[in-house]
Design an enzyme around this catalytic site. Structure first.
Site, PDB file in Angstrom:
ATOM      1  N   ASN A  65       1.142  -1.539  -0.031  1.00 49.39           N
ATOM      2  CA  ASN A  65       0.127  -0.339   0.139  1.00 49.39           C
ATOM      3  C   ASN A  65       0.956   1.010   0.057  1.00 49.39           C
ATOM      4  O   ASN A  65       0.092   2.192  -0.421  1.00 49.39           O
ATOM      5  CB  ASN A  65      -0.703   0.054   1.570  1.00 49.39           C
ATOM      6  CG  ASN A  65      -1.422   1.582   1.532  1.00 49.39           C
ATOM      7  OD1 ASN A  65      -2.224   1.849   0.597  1.00 49.39           O
ATOM      8  ND2 ASN A  65      -0.990   1.512   2.344  1.00 49.39           N
ATOM      9  N   HIS A  66       2.475   1.354   0.154  1.00 55.76           N
ATOM     10  CA  HIS A  66       3.097   2.763   0.642  1.00 55.76           C
ATOM     11  C   HIS A  66       3.255   3.156  -0.951  1.00 55.76           C
ATOM     12  O   HIS A  66       3.320   2.434  -1.503  1.00 55.76           O
ATOM     13  CB  HIS A  66       4.232   1.828   1.474  1.00 55.76           C
ATOM     14  CG  HIS A  66       4.735   1.353   0.358  1.00 55.76           C
ATOM     15  ND1 HIS A  66       5.194  -0.120   0.214  1.00 55.76           N
ATOM     16  CD2 HIS A  66       6.455   1.411  -0.392  1.00 55.76           C
ATOM     17  CE1 HIS A  66       5.822  -0.667  -0.541  1.00 55.76           C
ATOM     18  NE2 HIS A  66       6.525   0.007  -0.883  1.00 55.76           N
TER      19      HIS A  66
ATOM     20  N   THR B 171      -7.287  11.191   2.443  1.00 58.78           N
ATOM     21  CA  THR B 171      -6.488  11.135   3.195  1.00 58.78           C
ATOM     22  C   THR B 171      -5.806  12.013   3.366  1.00 58.78           C
ATOM     23  O   THR B 171      -5.263  13.332   2.276  1.00 58.78           O
ATOM     24  CB  THR B 171      -5.359   9.846   2.768  1.00 58.78           C
ATOM     25  OG1 THR B 171      -4.438  10.820   1.702  1.00 58.78           O
ATOM     26  CG2 THR B 171      -5.981   8.461   3.330  1.00 58.78           C
ATOM     27  N   GLU B 172      -5.313  12.738   3.942  1.00 56.77           N
ATOM     28  CA  GLU B 172      -4.328  14.360   4.755  1.00 56.77           C
ATOM     29  C   GLU B 172      -3.680  14.069   3.575  1.00 56.77           C
ATOM     30  O   GLU B 172      -3.445  15.378   3.013  1.00 56.77           O
ATOM     31  CB  GLU B 172      -3.920  13.742   5.831  1.00 56.77           C
ATOM     32  CG  GLU B 172      -4.167  14.880   6.894  1.00 56.77           C
ATOM     33  CD  GLU B 172      -3.340  14.397   7.807  1.00 56.77           C
ATOM     34  OE1 GLU B 172      -2.290  15.544   8.524  1.00 56.77           O
ATOM     35  OE2 GLU B 172      -3.696  14.273   8.870  1.00 56.77           O
TER      36      GLU B 172
ATOM     37  N   TYR C  79       4.209   9.459 -10.480  1.00 57.91           N
ATOM     38  CA  TYR C  79       3.151   8.396  -9.870  1.00 57.91           C
ATOM     39  C   TYR C  79       2.711   7.073 -10.849  1.00 57.91           C
ATOM     40  O   TYR C  79       2.146   6.345 -10.689  1.00 57.91           O
ATOM     41  CB  TYR C  79       2.429   9.168  -9.272  1.00 57.91           C
ATOM     42  CG  TYR C  79       0.935   8.887  -8.635  1.00 57.91           C
ATOM     43  CD1 TYR C  79       1.142   8.172  -7.349  1.00 57.91           C
ATOM     44  CD2 TYR C  79       0.111   9.047  -8.945  1.00 57.91           C
ATOM     45  CE1 TYR C  79       0.017   7.556  -6.571  1.00 57.91           C
ATOM     46  CE2 TYR C  79      -1.586   8.411  -8.373  1.00 57.91           C
ATOM     47  CZ  TYR C  79      -0.680   7.131  -6.947  1.00 57.91           C
ATOM     48  OH  TYR C  79      -2.363   7.138  -6.275  1.00 57.91           O
ATOM     49  N   SER C  80       2.083   8.018 -12.294  1.00 57.31           N
ATOM     50  CA  SER C  80       0.988   7.431 -12.879  1.00 57.31           C
ATOM     51  C   SER C  80       1.452   6.218 -13.753  1.00 57.31           C
ATOM     52  O   SER C  80       1.305   4.519 -14.137  1.00 57.31           O
ATOM     53  CB  SER C  80       0.483   8.146 -14.224  1.00 57.31           C
ATOM     54  OG  SER C  80      -0.485   7.486 -14.969  1.00 57.31           O
ATOM     55  N   ALA C  81       2.705   6.290 -14.211  1.00 60.67           N
ATOM     56  CA  ALA C  81       3.556   5.687 -14.195  1.00 60.67           C
ATOM     57  C   ALA C  81       4.618   4.298 -13.778  1.00 60.67           C
ATOM     58  O   ALA C  81       4.603   2.643 -13.967  1.00 60.67           O
ATOM     59  CB  ALA C  81       5.136   5.765 -15.088  1.00 60.67           C
TER      60      ALA C  81
HETATM   61  N1  LIG Z   1      -5.538   9.298  -1.007  1.00 60.64           N
HETATM   62  C1  LIG Z   1      -5.739   8.592  -2.308  1.00 60.64           C
HETATM   63  O1  LIG Z   1      -6.163   9.433  -2.609  1.00 60.64           O
HETATM   64  C2  LIG Z   1      -4.701   7.765  -2.965  1.00 60.64           C
HETATM   65  C3  LIG Z   1      -5.979   7.931  -4.833  1.00 60.64           C
HETATM   66  C4  LIG Z   1      -5.537   6.648  -5.036  1.00 60.64           C
HETATM   67  C5  LIG Z   1      -4.792   6.116  -5.503  1.00 60.64           C
HETATM   68  N2  LIG Z   1      -4.174   5.812  -3.686  1.00 60.64           N
HETATM   69  C6  LIG Z   1      -3.241   4.531  -3.190  1.00 60.64           C
HETATM   70  O2  LIG Z   1      -3.596   4.547  -1.939  1.00 60.64           O
HETATM   71  C7  LIG Z   1      -2.764   3.500  -1.112  1.00 60.64           C
HETATM   72  C8  LIG Z   1      -1.908   4.875   0.225  1.00 60.64           C
HETATM   73  O3  LIG Z   1      -2.373   6.219   0.023  1.00 60.64           O
HETATM   74  P1  LIG Z   1      -2.691   7.372   1.023  1.00 60.64           P
HETATM   75  O4  LIG Z   1      -3.943   8.507   0.652  1.00 60.64           O
HETATM   76  O5  LIG Z   1      -3.293   6.399   2.667  1.00 60.64           O
HETATM   77  O6  LIG Z   1      -0.982   8.289   0.800  1.00 60.64           O
HETATM   78  P2  LIG Z   1      -0.544   8.008   2.504  1.00 60.64           P
HETATM   79  O7  LIG Z   1      -1.742   8.371   3.035  1.00 60.64           O
HETATM   80  O8  LIG Z   1       0.405   9.647   1.618  1.00 60.64           O
HETATM   81  O9  LIG Z   1       0.957   7.301   3.155  1.00 60.64           O
HETATM   82  C9  LIG Z   1       1.434   7.061   2.779  1.00 60.64           C
HETATM   83  C10 LIG Z   1       1.821   5.670   3.418  1.00 60.64           C
HETATM   84  O10 LIG Z   1       3.813   5.523   2.910  1.00 60.64           O
HETATM   85  C11 LIG Z   1       4.377   5.501   3.440  1.00 60.64           C
HETATM   86  N3  LIG Z   1       6.036   5.530   2.849  1.00 60.64           N
HETATM   87  C12 LIG Z   1       6.042   6.899   2.119  1.00 60.64           C
HETATM   88  N4  LIG Z   1       7.280   7.170   1.527  1.00 60.64           N
HETATM   89  C13 LIG Z   1       7.699   5.883   2.323  1.00 60.64           C
HETATM   90  C14 LIG Z   1       9.589   4.914   1.745  1.00 60.64           C
HETATM   91  N5  LIG Z   1       9.985   5.547   0.819  1.00 60.64           N
HETATM   92  N6  LIG Z   1       9.503   3.495   2.558  1.00 60.64           N
HETATM   93  C15 LIG Z   1       8.473   2.928   2.973  1.00 60.64           C
HETATM   94  N7  LIG Z   1       7.143   3.702   3.539  1.00 60.64           N
HETATM   95  C16 LIG Z   1       7.193   5.030   3.098  1.00 60.64           C
HETATM   96  C17 LIG Z   1       4.564   6.034   4.443  1.00 60.64           C
HETATM   97  O11 LIG Z   1       4.898   6.525   6.141  1.00 60.64           O
HETATM   98  P3  LIG Z   1       5.853   7.144   5.480  1.00 60.64           P
HETATM   99  O12 LIG Z   1       6.105   8.523   5.790  1.00 60.64           O
HETATM  100  O13 LIG Z   1       6.212   7.134   7.483  1.00 60.64           O
HETATM  101  O14 LIG Z   1       6.839   6.344   5.453  1.00 60.64           O
HETATM  102  C18 LIG Z   1       2.575   6.541   5.041  1.00 60.64           C
HETATM  103  O15 LIG Z   1       2.716   5.702   5.742  1.00 60.64           O
HETATM  104  C19 LIG Z   1      -1.052   3.999  -2.265  1.00 60.64           C
HETATM  105  O16 LIG Z   1      -0.621   3.314  -2.378  1.00 60.64           O
HETATM  106  C20 LIG Z   1      -1.638   4.836  -2.865  1.00 60.64           C
HETATM  107  O17 LIG Z   1      -1.307   5.180  -4.197  1.00 60.64           O
HETATM  108  C21 LIG Z   1      -4.412   6.654  -2.708  1.00 60.64           C
END
Ligand SMILES: NC(=O)c1ccc[n+]([C@@H]2O[C@H](COP(=O)([O-])OP(=O)(O)OC[C@H]3O[C@@H](n4cnc5c(N)ncnc54)[C@H](OP(=O)(O)O)[C@@H]3O)[C@@H](O)[C@H]2O)c1
Ligand SMILES: *[C@@H]1O[C@H](CO)[C@@H](O)[C@H](O)[C@H]1NC(C)=O
Length: 293
Positions: free
Chosen positions: A119-120, A220-221, A183-185
């Site tokens: 998920n990260h 999400t934030e 990101y898209s890539a």
């Molecule tokens: N929110 C949306 O609108 C949306 C839309 C489509 C898809 N998604 C997908 O849903 C998933 C979660 O999204 P989200 O919005 O919940 O994201 P988020 O709140 O930004 O969380 C991202 C997570 O990844 C971790 N992370 C960031 N860089 C990292 C690194 N270098 N190594 C290990 N961990 C890392 C962050 O924790 P740390 O900073 O503590 O490492 C955090 O726990 C993602 O795959 C995203 O592409 C989200």
């Protein structure tokens, strides 16, 4: 009589189809009780919410992200909510060795693995492509290569448990809109790799499911901070999104589309009228607010 048959038989067909479909669709939270689950990116956002749902369902959770202080709080909350056990490993997914280390930790402390939730995502920018090739490389390492590395290390354990791999992707991984080129890539790469691997597992009769999650805009934030000045739509709730991801994984679905009508209709429109979709997408953006670098 002829007319009655014409109506009755298709209606009966519909009822049967519906019954069959909903019978397949019975998710029970008990399905996750006692299961050993890794959630990556679990310090915040959707990953954090997935950890809480799994905890309520009584799973063993192994959480990972970089920020130790946040992970400590999430683990504490998971234990309060009823997790069978909750632990974290902190580190960066830029490093393939760390990705593999997380999986070995599951082997060592949980004795196996039932579900791997990938998920990260690394931080990127929302705007015109700025020409930074190194950023694209780094993002591919975090968002794509580490997913491949963790899957490779986890497959022996998942084969043994007849487990599941859940890959969190995005609309941007099916339909490329503007301002998300790197990101898209990385998200398109996930579809290519995991949709291919899924078929190989089927050919080899390996009973490990792969669920690709195609998410729309979620509240999400980090997402709201990145795009709310350009995208006026109301985002979908992260708590419900997290539950739908776990449900789709437990039911061994090939893909999840969430929120369902919005994502589903976009994907349909893309195959029927791609130019129309492009212009619809653009007309919904507040382009004057996009930063150029
Ligand atoms: N929110 C949306 O609108 C949306 C839309 C489509 C898809 N998604 C997908 O849903 C998933 C979660 O999204 P989200 O919005 O919940 O994201 P988020 O709140 O930004 O969380 C991202 C997570 O990844 C971790 N992370 C960031 N860089 C990292 C690194 N270098 N190594 C290990 N961990 C890392 C962050 O924790 P740390 O900073 O503590 O490492 C955090 O726990 C993602 O795959 C995203 O592409 C989200
Ligand atoms: C695959 O594994 C799931 C979960 O253990 C099980 O319910 C299903 O029956 C298995 N399918 C086959 C074909 O073995």
């Amino acid at each position: 009589m002829g007319r009655l048959k014409k109506i009755l038989i298709p209606s009966l067909g519909l009822v049967l189809a519906f019954w069959f479909y909903s019978a397949r669709d019975t998710f029970k939270p008990e399905m996750l009780r006692g299961k050993r689950v890794i959630v990556t990116g679990a310090s915040t956002g959707i990953g954090e919410q997935m950890a809480y749902h799994l905890a309520r369902m009584g799973s063993h959770v192994l959480l990972t992200a970089r920020t130790e202080a946040r992970l400590q709080n999430v683990v504490r909350r998971c234990l309060e909510l009823g997790a069978a056990s909750a632990r974290f490993v902190s580190g960066t997914m830029e490093d393939t060795a760390f990705a593999q280390h997380v999986v070995r930790e599951a082997q060592a402390v949980l004795g196996g693995l039932d579900m791997l939730i990938l998920n990260h995502v690394g931080a990127s920018y929302f705007g015109f492509f700025d020409g930074d090739v190194e950023h694209v490389r780094k993002l591919l390492e975090i968002n794509f290569l580490s997913y491949v590395a963790m899957t490779t290390s986890a497959l022996p354990m998942l084969k043994e448990s007849e487990g599941s791999i859940v890959v969190v992707s995005s609309m941007a991984g099916k339909i490329a809109g503007p301002f998300t080129a790197p990101y898209s890539a990385t998200k398109f790469a996930l579809d290519g790799f995991f949709s291919s691997l899924r078929q190989e597992l089927i050919i080899d009769k390996v009973n490990v499911s792969i669920t690709l999650c195609i998410l729309g805009y979620i509240n999400t934030e980090s997402a709201v901070r990145a795009v709310s000045h350009v995208i006026p739509q109301t985002p979908a709730p992260k708590e419900e999104c997290a539950l739908e991801i776990i449900r789709a994984g437990a039911l061994r679905r090939r893909e999840l589309h969430y929120p369902s009508p919005a994502v589903g209709s976009m994907l349909l429109l893309r195959s029927l009228a791609p130019e129309l979709l492009d212009s619809l997408l653009l007309s919904s953006y507040r382009l004057e607010n996009v930063r150029r670098t």
